[in-house]
Structure formats: structure tokens, C-alpha cells
Design a protein around this motif. Structure first.
Motif, PDB file in Angstrom:
ATOM      1  N   VAL A  37      33.568  72.824  35.247  1.00 36.17           N
ATOM      2  CA  VAL A  37      32.930  71.803  34.416  1.00 36.17           C
ATOM      3  C   VAL A  37      31.468  71.705  34.844  1.00 36.17           C
ATOM      4  CG1 VAL A  37      32.947  69.356  33.794  1.00 36.17           C
ATOM      5  CG2 VAL A  37      35.105  70.548  34.217  1.00 36.17           C
ATOM      6  N   PRO A  38      30.539  71.703  33.900  1.00 33.53           N
ATOM      7  CA  PRO A  38      29.115  71.607  34.267  1.00 33.53           C
ATOM      8  C   PRO A  38      28.835  70.354  35.099  1.00 33.53           C
ATOM      9  CG  PRO A  38      29.353  72.137  31.936  1.00 33.53           C
ATOM     10  CD  PRO A  38      30.734  71.824  32.447  1.00 33.53           C
ATOM     11  N   ARG A  39      27.943  70.512  36.068  1.00 33.00           N
ATOM     12  CA  ARG A  39      27.597  69.397  36.963  1.00 33.00           C
ATOM     13  C   ARG A  39      27.154  68.166  36.185  1.00 33.00           C
ATOM     14  NH1 ARG A  39      23.087  70.769  40.965  1.00 33.00           N
ATOM     15  NH2 ARG A  39      22.070  71.152  38.999  1.00 33.00           N
ATOM     16  N   GLU A  40      26.377  68.382  35.158  1.00 39.21           N
ATOM     17  CA  GLU A  40      25.851  67.253  34.383  1.00 39.21           C
ATOM     18  C   GLU A  40      26.976  66.443  33.740  1.00 39.21           C
ATOM     19  OE1 GLU A  40      23.044  70.320  35.202  1.00 39.21           O
ATOM     20  OE2 GLU A  40      24.902  70.486  34.061  1.00 39.21           O
ATOM     21  N   ARG A  41      28.016  67.124  33.314  1.00 39.45           N
ATOM     22  CA  ARG A  41      29.146  66.430  32.693  1.00 39.45           C
ATOM     23  C   ARG A  41      29.920  65.602  33.719  1.00 39.45           C
ATOM     24  NH1 ARG A  41      34.066  69.230  29.437  1.00 39.45           N
ATOM     25  NH2 ARG A  41      35.105  67.306  28.849  1.00 39.45           N
ATOM     26  N   ILE A  42      30.083  66.161  34.921  1.00 34.38           N
ATOM     27  CA  ILE A  42      30.769  65.419  35.988  1.00 34.38           C
ATOM     28  C   ILE A  42      29.933  64.212  36.402  1.00 34.38           C
ATOM     29  CG2 ILE A  42      31.593  65.520  38.382  1.00 34.38           C
ATOM     30  CD1 ILE A  42      32.195  68.512  37.879  1.00 34.38           C
ATOM     31  N   ALA A  43      28.639  64.412  36.562  1.00 33.59           N
ATOM     32  CA  ALA A  43      27.739  63.324  36.972  1.00 33.59           C
ATOM     33  C   ALA A  43      27.695  62.215  35.941  1.00 33.59           C
ATOM     34  CB  ALA A  43      26.341  63.868  37.228  1.00 33.59           C
ATOM     35  N   ALA A  44      27.865  62.544  34.668  1.00 36.00           N
ATOM     36  CA  ALA A  44      27.806  61.548  33.599  1.00 36.00           C
ATOM     37  C   ALA A  44      29.014  60.615  33.609  1.00 36.00           C
ATOM     38  CB  ALA A  44      27.704  62.244  32.245  1.00 36.00           C
TER      39      ALA A  44
ATOM     40  N   ALA B 245      30.962  57.803  40.941  1.00 34.73           N
ATOM     41  CA  ALA B 245      31.820  58.657  41.773  1.00 34.73           C
ATOM     42  C   ALA B 245      31.551  60.138  41.552  1.00 34.73           C
ATOM     43  CB  ALA B 245      33.285  58.349  41.504  1.00 34.73           C
ATOM     44  N   GLY B 246      30.949  60.505  40.434  1.00 41.08           N
ATOM     45  CA  GLY B 246      30.698  61.905  40.143  1.00 41.08           C
ATOM     46  C   GLY B 246      29.259  62.347  40.322  1.00 41.08           C
ATOM     47  N   GLU B 247      28.378  61.414  40.638  1.00 47.94           N
ATOM     48  CA  GLU B 247      26.957  61.743  40.744  1.00 47.94           C
ATOM     49  C   GLU B 247      26.646  62.675  41.912  1.00 47.94           C
ATOM     50  OE1 GLU B 247      25.027  57.980  40.949  1.00 47.94           O
ATOM     51  OE2 GLU B 247      25.268  57.577  38.815  1.00 47.94           O
ATOM     52  N   TRP B 248      27.503  62.719  42.900  1.00 46.37           N
ATOM     53  CA  TRP B 248      27.262  63.529  44.091  1.00 46.37           C
ATOM     54  C   TRP B 248      27.085  65.007  43.770  1.00 46.37           C
ATOM     55  CZ3 TRP B 248      30.359  67.539  45.590  1.00 46.37           C
ATOM     56  CH2 TRP B 248      31.609  67.619  44.994  1.00 46.37           C
ATOM     57  N   VAL B 249      27.689  65.477  42.685  1.00 48.26           N
ATOM     58  CA  VAL B 249      27.613  66.909  42.376  1.00 48.26           C
ATOM     59  C   VAL B 249      26.181  67.369  42.141  1.00 48.26           C
ATOM     60  CG1 VAL B 249      29.965  67.074  41.470  1.00 48.26           C
ATOM     61  CG2 VAL B 249      28.071  66.594  39.915  1.00 48.26           C
TER      62      VAL B 249
ATOM     63  N   PRO C 229      25.109  74.825  41.821  1.00 47.57           N
ATOM     64  CA  PRO C 229      26.354  75.341  41.239  1.00 47.57           C
ATOM     65  C   PRO C 229      27.066  76.313  42.178  1.00 47.57           C
ATOM     66  CG  PRO C 229      24.652  75.287  39.574  1.00 47.57           C
ATOM     67  CD  PRO C 229      23.985  74.957  40.882  1.00 47.57           C
ATOM     68  N   ARG C 230      26.299  77.117  42.900  1.00 49.95           N
ATOM     69  CA  ARG C 230      26.916  78.057  43.850  1.00 49.95           C
ATOM     70  C   ARG C 230      27.648  77.306  44.970  1.00 49.95           C
ATOM     71  NH1 ARG C 230      24.111  82.821  47.455  1.00 49.95           N
ATOM     72  NH2 ARG C 230      26.065  83.522  48.366  1.00 49.95           N
ATOM     73  N   ALA C 231      27.029  76.266  45.512  1.00 53.56           N
ATOM     74  CA  ALA C 231      27.667  75.482  46.570  1.00 53.56           C
ATOM     75  C   ALA C 231      28.949  74.827  46.046  1.00 53.56           C
ATOM     76  CB  ALA C 231      26.703  74.425  47.107  1.00 53.56           C
ATOM     77  N   LEU C 232      28.918  74.333  44.805  1.00 47.49           N
ATOM     78  CA  LEU C 232      30.110  73.718  44.222  1.00 47.49           C
ATOM     79  C   LEU C 232      31.219  74.750  44.043  1.00 47.49           C
ATOM     80  CD1 LEU C 232      28.470  71.359  41.592  1.00 47.49           C
ATOM     81  CD2 LEU C 232      29.528  70.720  43.773  1.00 47.49           C
ATOM     82  N   ARG C 233      30.868  75.977  43.669  1.00 47.47           N
ATOM     83  CA  ARG C 233      31.877  77.045  43.564  1.00 47.47           C
ATOM     84  C   ARG C 233      32.466  77.367  44.931  1.00 47.47           C
ATOM     85  NH1 ARG C 233      28.196  79.065  39.900  1.00 47.47           N
ATOM     86  NH2 ARG C 233      27.339  80.513  41.435  1.00 47.47           N
ATOM     87  N   MET C 234      31.632  77.355  45.955  1.00 50.01           N
ATOM     88  CA  MET C 234      32.131  77.630  47.312  1.00 50.01           C
ATOM     89  C   MET C 234      33.067  76.522  47.776  1.00 50.01           C
ATOM     90  SD  MET C 234      28.949  79.429  49.259  1.00 50.01           S
ATOM     91  CE  MET C 234      29.975  79.806  50.654  1.00 50.01           C
ATOM     92  N   ILE C 235      32.709  75.278  47.521  1.00 52.07           N
ATOM     93  CA  ILE C 235      33.576  74.154  47.878  1.00 52.07           C
ATOM     94  C   ILE C 235      34.896  74.265  47.111  1.00 52.07           C
ATOM     95  CG2 ILE C 235      33.875  71.647  47.756  1.00 52.07           C
ATOM     96  CD1 ILE C 235      30.777  71.456  48.122  1.00 52.07           C
ATOM     97  N   GLY C 236      34.821  74.567  45.828  1.00 54.48           N
ATOM     98  CA  GLY C 236      36.023  74.736  45.014  1.00 54.48           C
ATOM     99  C   GLY C 236      36.899  75.866  45.517  1.00 54.48           C
TER     100      GLY C 236
END
Length: 129
Positions: free
Chosen positions: A27-34, A38-42, A47-54
Motif C-alpha cells: 500500500v502506498p505510504r501516502e495512503r497509509i499516512a492518510a 497511527a499511520g503517519e510514521w510510514v 519505501p525501500r526501508a518499509l519493504r525491508m521491515i515488511g
């Protein structure tokens, strides 16, 4: 209910939470942050760091369940639980740094559950023993 059953239930719950959390990979970061606070942290992560965490979350979900189910290196279940506890410790620290004290509660609950699985599988109810 036996301690062994509780450990299975908690490990399955944590694996489910981790798998759901991997949505940040798709899911795009902007959509999660919106979604809200609780979702603004993304937005603090690339995006690469989020893929690594995932990816780590997918591996953790597998590590909490598969070694026990397949009876291959069952010691990896409590080792993975320790790693999950470290993951949620990092999440809690990130929330504190962002001033998100209200949203830290879930991270602390998951941290406690991971510690419970690590304690139970290293201690009184080891797998493959």
C-alpha cells in the motif's frame, strides 16, 4: 487450558499481526499516512526501508510457526520471538520519539506477547524436547 496451547495461540496471533502489518509493502505510504495519526510514521521511512521491515515481518511470522509445525529446528521459535520482541521495542521507541504515546499501547502488548512466547518456549514448554 495448558501453557502449550496458550503459547501456540499467542504465536499464531503474533504471526497474524505481523502478516497484516506487511501491507506497508504493498500500500502506498501516502495512503497509509492518510488513515490518521497511527499511520503517519510510514512517512519517516523510505519505501525501500518499509519493504525491508515488511520482509522481516514475513520472516518473523514464518519463524514463529513453521519450525514447530515442520519440526525442523524448533529452537527457532523462541529465537524468532526474541527478534519479534526487539522489533516491537524499536516500534515503541519510534512511537515515543514521535510523541505518539496513545498509539504505543499496541506495540507494548505485542512486545509482551513476544516475550511470553520466548519465555515459554525457552523455558517450561520447549518444542521438540
Amino acid at each position: 487450558m495448558s501453557l502449550d496451547l496458550w503459547l501456540w495461540i499467542v504465536a499464531a496471533l503474533l504471526a497474524t499481526v505481523l502478516l497484516i502489518s506487511t501491507s506497508k509493502m504493498f500500500v502506498p505510504r501516502e495512503r497509509i499516512a492518510a488513515v490518521g495519526r497511527a499511520g503517519e510514521w510510514v512517512m519517516d521511512f523510505s519505501p525501500r526501508a518499509l519493504r525491508m521491515i515488511g520482509t522481516l515481518e514475513i520472516l518473523a511470522a514464518a519463524g514463529l510457526i513453521l519450525p514447530a509445525v515442520l519440526d525442523i529446528a524448533p529452537i527457532m521459535v523462541p529465537v524468532t520471538a526474541v527478534c519479534v520482541a526487539l522489533l516491537f521495542t524499536g516500534a515503541a521507541i519510534m512511537r515515543l520519539r514521535r510523541g505518539e504515546r496513545a498509539t504505543i499501547i499496541a506495540d507494548l502488548v505485542y512486545l509482551g506477547l513476544a516475550v511470553f512466547v520466548a519465555w515459554g518456549r525457552f523455558g517450561p514448554m520447549p518444542l521438540g524436547g
